[in-house]
Design a protein around this motif. Structure first.
Motif, PDB file in Angstrom:
ATOM      1  N   UNK A  19       0.825  -1.212   0.000  1.00  0.00           N
ATOM      2  CA  UNK A  19       0.000   0.000   0.000  1.00  0.00           C
ATOM      3  C   UNK A  19       0.863   1.267   0.000  1.00  0.00           C
ATOM      4  N   UNK A  20       1.770   1.314  -0.963  1.00  0.00           N
ATOM      5  CA  UNK A  20       2.611   2.492  -1.175  1.00  0.00           C
ATOM      6  C   UNK A  20       2.476   2.935  -2.624  1.00  0.00           C
ATOM      7  N   UNK A  21       2.370   4.247  -2.829  1.00  0.00           N
ATOM      8  CA  UNK A  21       2.345   4.794  -4.182  1.00  0.00           C
ATOM      9  C   UNK A  21       3.460   5.820  -4.320  1.00  0.00           C
ATOM     10  N   UNK A  22       3.943   5.970  -5.541  1.00  0.00           N
ATOM     11  CA  UNK A  22       4.888   7.030  -5.878  1.00  0.00           C
ATOM     12  C   UNK A  22       4.079   8.159  -6.494  1.00  0.00           C
ATOM     13  N   UNK A  23       4.381   9.389  -6.128  1.00  0.00           N
ATOM     14  CA  UNK A  23       3.544  10.508  -6.565  1.00  0.00           C
ATOM     15  C   UNK A  23       4.391  11.698  -6.991  1.00  0.00           C
ATOM     16  N   UNK A  24       3.962  12.343  -8.075  1.00  0.00           N
ATOM     17  CA  UNK A  24       4.577  13.598  -8.498  1.00  0.00           C
ATOM     18  C   UNK A  24       3.477  14.561  -8.912  1.00  0.00           C
ATOM     19  N   UNK A  25       3.807  15.852  -8.979  1.00  0.00           N
ATOM     20  CA  UNK A  25       2.830  16.887  -9.317  1.00  0.00           C
ATOM     21  C   UNK A  25       3.363  17.730 -10.468  1.00  0.00           C
ATOM     22  N   UNK A  26       2.504  17.971 -11.473  1.00  0.00           N
ATOM     23  CA  UNK A  26       2.905  18.781 -12.625  1.00  0.00           C
ATOM     24  C   UNK A  26       1.789  19.749 -13.002  1.00  0.00           C
ATOM     25  N   UNK A  27       2.170  20.804 -13.704  1.00  0.00           N
ATOM     26  CA  UNK A  27       1.183  21.681 -14.324  1.00  0.00           C
ATOM     27  C   UNK A  27       1.449  21.683 -15.827  1.00  0.00           C
ATOM     28  N   UNK A  28       0.717  22.488 -16.578  1.00  0.00           N
ATOM     29  CA  UNK A  28       0.801  22.428 -18.038  1.00  0.00           C
ATOM     30  C   UNK A  28       2.171  22.813 -18.585  1.00  0.00           C
ATOM     31  N   UNK A  29       2.933  23.607 -17.850  1.00  0.00           N
ATOM     32  CA  UNK A  29       4.264  23.973 -18.344  1.00  0.00           C
ATOM     33  C   UNK A  29       5.254  22.819 -18.188  1.00  0.00           C
ATOM     34  N   UNK A  30       4.950  21.896 -17.298  1.00  0.00           N
ATOM     35  CA  UNK A  30       5.819  20.739 -17.069  1.00  0.00           C
ATOM     36  C   UNK A  30       5.284  19.473 -17.720  1.00  0.00           C
ATOM     37  N   UNK A  31       4.089  19.541 -18.302  1.00  0.00           N
ATOM     38  CA  UNK A  31       3.461  18.351 -18.888  1.00  0.00           C
ATOM     39  C   UNK A  31       3.011  18.648 -20.308  1.00  0.00           C
ATOM     40  N   UNK A  59       0.630  10.401 -11.370  1.00  0.00           N
ATOM     41  CA  UNK A  59       0.907  11.772 -11.792  1.00  0.00           C
ATOM     42  C   UNK A  59      -0.280  12.643 -11.404  1.00  0.00           C
ATOM     43  N   UNK A  60      -0.023  13.635 -10.578  1.00  0.00           N
ATOM     44  CA  UNK A  60      -1.064  14.563 -10.134  1.00  0.00           C
ATOM     45  C   UNK A  60      -0.955  15.833 -10.972  1.00  0.00           C
ATOM     46  N   UNK A  61      -2.023  16.163 -11.685  1.00  0.00           N
ATOM     47  CA  UNK A  61      -2.029  17.325 -12.574  1.00  0.00           C
ATOM     48  C   UNK A  61      -2.790  18.477 -11.932  1.00  0.00           C
ATOM     49  N   UNK A  62      -2.231  19.683 -12.056  1.00  0.00           N
ATOM     50  CA  UNK A  62      -2.835  20.859 -11.436  1.00  0.00           C
ATOM     51  C   UNK A  62      -3.833  21.571 -12.338  1.00  0.00           C
ATOM     52  N   UNK A  63      -3.892  21.195 -13.605  1.00  0.00           N
ATOM     53  CA  UNK A  63      -4.828  21.840 -14.525  1.00  0.00           C
ATOM     54  C   UNK A  63      -5.268  20.817 -15.567  1.00  0.00           C
ATOM     55  N   UNK A  64      -6.312  21.161 -16.307  1.00  0.00           N
ATOM     56  CA  UNK A  64      -6.906  20.210 -17.248  1.00  0.00           C
ATOM     57  C   UNK A  64      -5.961  19.861 -18.392  1.00  0.00           C
ATOM     58  N   UNK A  65      -5.159  20.827 -18.835  1.00  0.00           N
ATOM     59  CA  UNK A  65      -4.229  20.566 -19.929  1.00  0.00           C
ATOM     60  C   UNK A  65      -3.156  19.564 -19.507  1.00  0.00           C
ATOM     61  N   UNK A  66      -2.621  19.748 -18.307  1.00  0.00           N
ATOM     62  CA  UNK A  66      -1.621  18.809 -17.791  1.00  0.00           C
ATOM     63  C   UNK A  66      -2.241  17.435 -17.563  1.00  0.00           C
ATOM     64  N   UNK A  67      -3.479  17.415 -17.101  1.00  0.00           N
ATOM     65  CA  UNK A  67      -4.167  16.148 -16.847  1.00  0.00           C
ATOM     66  C   UNK A  67      -4.367  15.364 -18.142  1.00  0.00           C
TER      67      UNK A  67
END
Length: 283
Positions: A19-31, A59-67
C-alpha cells in the motif's frame, strides 16, 4: 464526493502490495511534449532498477491541460483542482502548491496509503527505495538551498522537499492535522515547507513524529552536485529557475545515463565538473 472516489480508484490501481504509491505533481508547463514530465518518465525507463516502479507512479495534474497530456502517456493520473493559477518558479506559487500538496498527502495517508513523493524534475538514476525502508513516519532528502531560502524569507524548489517517503499511520495523520491547526494561529508555520517544519524539533517531538534525514550524498542536486556520483540515487534539477535551461540540462543527465561508450558514473561526473556544459550551473 466524486474527486475522492477518483483518487481512491487511482490509488488502488497504482499501489504496491504494501500500500505504497509514488507521486509527483505537474502543471501544463511541465506536462507537454518534450517537457520535464517526459524526461522524468524517461529516467524511470533508463535508470538502474527503476522501470518496475512506473506502474506504481501517480501523476497529479494541477490543470486540465496537464491532466489530459498525462493521461495520454501514463495510466495512473489524478486531477488536483486548485482555485489559484499556478505559475512556476515564483515564491507565491510554491506557497500555494505547498499547502495544496499537504492537503493531498493528508488525504492519501488517511486512506491508508504511504507515499513516496518525488518532484518531476528529480531524475531517478538508480532505485532509491531500499534506502528509504526505514521505520519512521518521514524519510526526507532536504536540499542545500533550504537555508538560503529561509534566510531570505522565500520558498524555493530547493527547500520544498523534492523527495521523501511518508508513512501512513495515525501519528502521520495527527501531525498534519496539528500542523494545519497551528498554521491557523501562526500563518508563518502554515507556509513552511516539509523540510522546514521537520527542522522544528520542538514541534515535531510534541507530535511524536519520527523523521529520518537521509544522507545528502545519496540524493544529488544541481545546487550541490554529489562528490561521489556512483552513490547517487536521484538528481534534482533545483537552483534553476529557467525552464528551458532545466530541460536542456536534464536531457544531458539522461544522455549521460544512456551513454554506451563511457561509464555512466564517469560521464555524469564530467557533466558537473566541466563548468560550461550545464546551463543551470552557469553563473
Amino acid at each position: 464526493n466524486s474527486d475522492r472516489r477518483k483518487l481512491v480508484q487511482v490509488l488502488r490501481a497504482a499501489t504496491t502490495p504494501s500500500r505504497t504509491v509514488i507521486m509527483t505533481i505537474v502543471d501544463k508547463s511541465w506536462a507537454r511534449p518534450g517537457s520535464i514530465l517526459d524526461l522524468f518518465l524517461e529516467s524511470f525507463r533508463t535508470g538502474d532498477g527503476t522501470k518496475f516502479y512506473l506502474k506504481h507512479l501517480v501523476i497529479v495534474a494541477l490543470d486540465s491541460q496537464a491532466f489530459q497530456y498525462s493521461k495520454d502517456i501514463h495510466p495512473h493520473c489524478y486531477h488536483l483542482k486548485t482555485a489559484a493559477h499556478f505559475k512556476p518558479f515564483t515564491s507565491f506559487s510554491y506557497l500555494i502548491l505547498n499547502k495544496r500538496r499537504n492537503e493531498l498527502l493528508l488525504e492519501v495517508v488517511e486512506l491508508g496509503y504511504s507515499v513516496v513523493y518525488t518532484d518531476a524534475d528529480v531524475m531517478w538514476l538508480r532505485n532509491p527505495l531500499p534506502h528509504f525502508q526505514i521505520p519512521r513516519e518521514l524519510s526526507i532528502a532536504c536540499d542545500s538551498s533550504l537555508s538560503d531560502a529561509s534566510s531570505e524569507g522565500e520558498s524555493t524548489d530547493g527547500g520544498f522537499g523534492g523527495f521523501f517517503h511518508l508513512m501512513s499511520s495515525d501519528v502521520t495523520v495527527e501531525f498534519f492535522h496539528l500542523w494545519k491547526l497551528v498554521g491557523v494561529l501562526y500563518p508563518r508555520v502554515a507556509n513552511l515547507s516539509l523540510c522546514e517544519i521537520s527542522r522544528d524539533t520542538k514541534f515535531v517531538q510534541s507530535a511524536g513524529f519520527r523523521i529520518k534525514f537521509v544522507e545528502a550524498d545519496y540524493y544529488g542536486e544541481f545546487c550541490r552536485p554529489s562528490r561521489n556520483i556512483s552513490k547517487t540515487y536521484t538528481m534534482h534539477a533545483n537552483c534553476c529557475n529557467n525552464l528551458e535551461s532545466k530541460v536542456h540540462d536534464l536531457k544531458l543527465v539522461l544522455h549521460a545515463l544512456a551513454n554506451p561508450e563511457k561509464s555512466k558514473d564517469g560521464t555524469l561526473h564530467q557533466l558537473f565538473t566541466s563548468g560550461n556544459t550545464l546551463k543551470c550551473l552557469t553563473r
